[in-house]
Enzyme design. Structure first.
Site, PDB file in Angstrom:
ATOM      1  CB  SER A 151      -7.807   6.480   4.885  1.00 42.77           C
ATOM      2  OG  SER A 151      -8.502   5.304   5.235  1.00 42.77           O
ATOM      3  CG  ASP A 197      -3.859  -0.023   2.541  1.00 38.52           C
ATOM      4  OD1 ASP A 197      -4.408  -0.429   3.577  1.00 38.52           O
ATOM      5  OD2 ASP A 197      -4.069   1.105   2.054  1.00 38.52           O
ATOM      6  CG  HIS A 229      -4.353   2.444   5.405  1.00 42.16           C
ATOM      7  ND1 HIS A 229      -5.001   2.543   4.185  1.00 42.16           N
ATOM      8  CD2 HIS A 229      -5.044   3.263   6.258  1.00 42.16           C
ATOM      9  CE1 HIS A 229      -6.023   3.375   4.296  1.00 42.16           C
ATOM     10  NE2 HIS A 229      -6.072   3.822   5.540  1.00 42.16           N
TER      11      HIS A 229
END
Length: 283
Positions: A151, A197, A229
């Protein structure tokens, strides 16, 4: 006549094959890879780990490394978690990668809210700490380093690659960053995206990041099928991500062409992979 015999002997020695145990690549570590080994929970090396206290430049973490000291030095990889997460979200990469012959540090960031560029600096600080200060430094080859992150940590891995072009490999996992153009990134980069995601949608992050990397001769894009995600991180060990992460790091940090077979030709989509792009053949 003596000179002629000497010439013949020298030529014979020059053409003689290397001994079976003499690796053509001095950085080659471990046995020849197989799909089964790459998809297993652990690789061929036994590992151990040690905690790292918080420093002024990164939030501490855990270092994982092979216990074998007969192989020479190893490459090293630093891994950052994402926004508000701790190292526990990427902890499974530590023993997984170390068991294939790497020194790995999973870090905590100074603050859970640190932006990607701050995470980039902390990734590089962690590598510097490993190679210059920590007791494990004698097991590390300073010329063979890489970064990973999930991320915002993945965005940090991209930024770290631009900041330190001497890195040998980068793997941003479901990366998030406001910057979309990474044309100045020359580090061999494997970007992992997730089809479903909603935090860092691939059409806004992973895909344009991959497309924009025009300065790197070697890059790849792996999109996980029907995944969200957190698939590369806190959902736990992901067989596909583990397999391709090891193959990418071995190929570019260790220059181990035995792993090229898992990257080129590009894998076809299947139940695990929604899409895969690559710049095969690799340089």
């Amino acid at each position: 006549m003596v000179h002629k015999k000497a010439l013949v002997l020298a030529l014979a020695l020059a053409l003689a094959p290397l001994p079976a145990n003499a690796a053509a690549n001095p950085y080659e570590r471990g046995p020849a890879p197989t799909t089964a080994v790459l998809e297993a929970a652990r690789g061929p090396f036994a590992t151990t780990s040690a905690a790292i206290a918080r420093t002024s430049s990164f939030g501490g973490g855990t270092v994982y490394y092979p216990t074998d000291t007969s192989q020479g030095t190893f490459g090293a990889v630093a891994i950052s978690p994402g926004f508000s997460a701790t190292q526990s979200s990427v902890a499974w990469y530590g023993p997984r990668l170390a068991s294939h012959g790497f020194v790995v540090v999973t870090i905590n960031t100074l603050s859970g809210w640190d932006d990607p560029d701050s995470r980039a600096r902390q990734l590089l600080a962690a590598l510097d700490y490993l190679t210059n200060t920590h007791a494990v430094r004698t097991r590390i080859d300073k010329t063979r380093l890489g970064v990973m992150g999930h991320s915002m940590g993945g965005g940090g891995a991209l930024r770290a690659s631009v900041s330190r072009p001497s890195l040998q490999a980068a793997i941003p996992l479901a990366p998030w960053h406001n910057t979309k153009n990474w044309s100045s990134d020359g580090v061999p980069t494997l970007i992992v995206g997730a089809e479903n995601d909603t935090v860092a949608p691939v059409n806004q992050h992973a895909e344009p990041f991959y497309t924009s990397i025009t300065g790197a001769p070697d890059k790849a894009y792996l999109e996980l099928n029907n995944a969200g995600h957190s698939a590369p991180s806190s959902e736990g060990p992901n067989v596909t991500v583990g397999k391709f992460s090891v193959a990418w790091l071995k190929r570019f940090i260790d220059n181990d062409t035995r792993y090229e077979q898992f990257l080129c030709p590009a894998p076809r989509p299947d139940t695990r992979i929604n899409e895969y792009r690559d710049t095969c053949p690799h340089s």
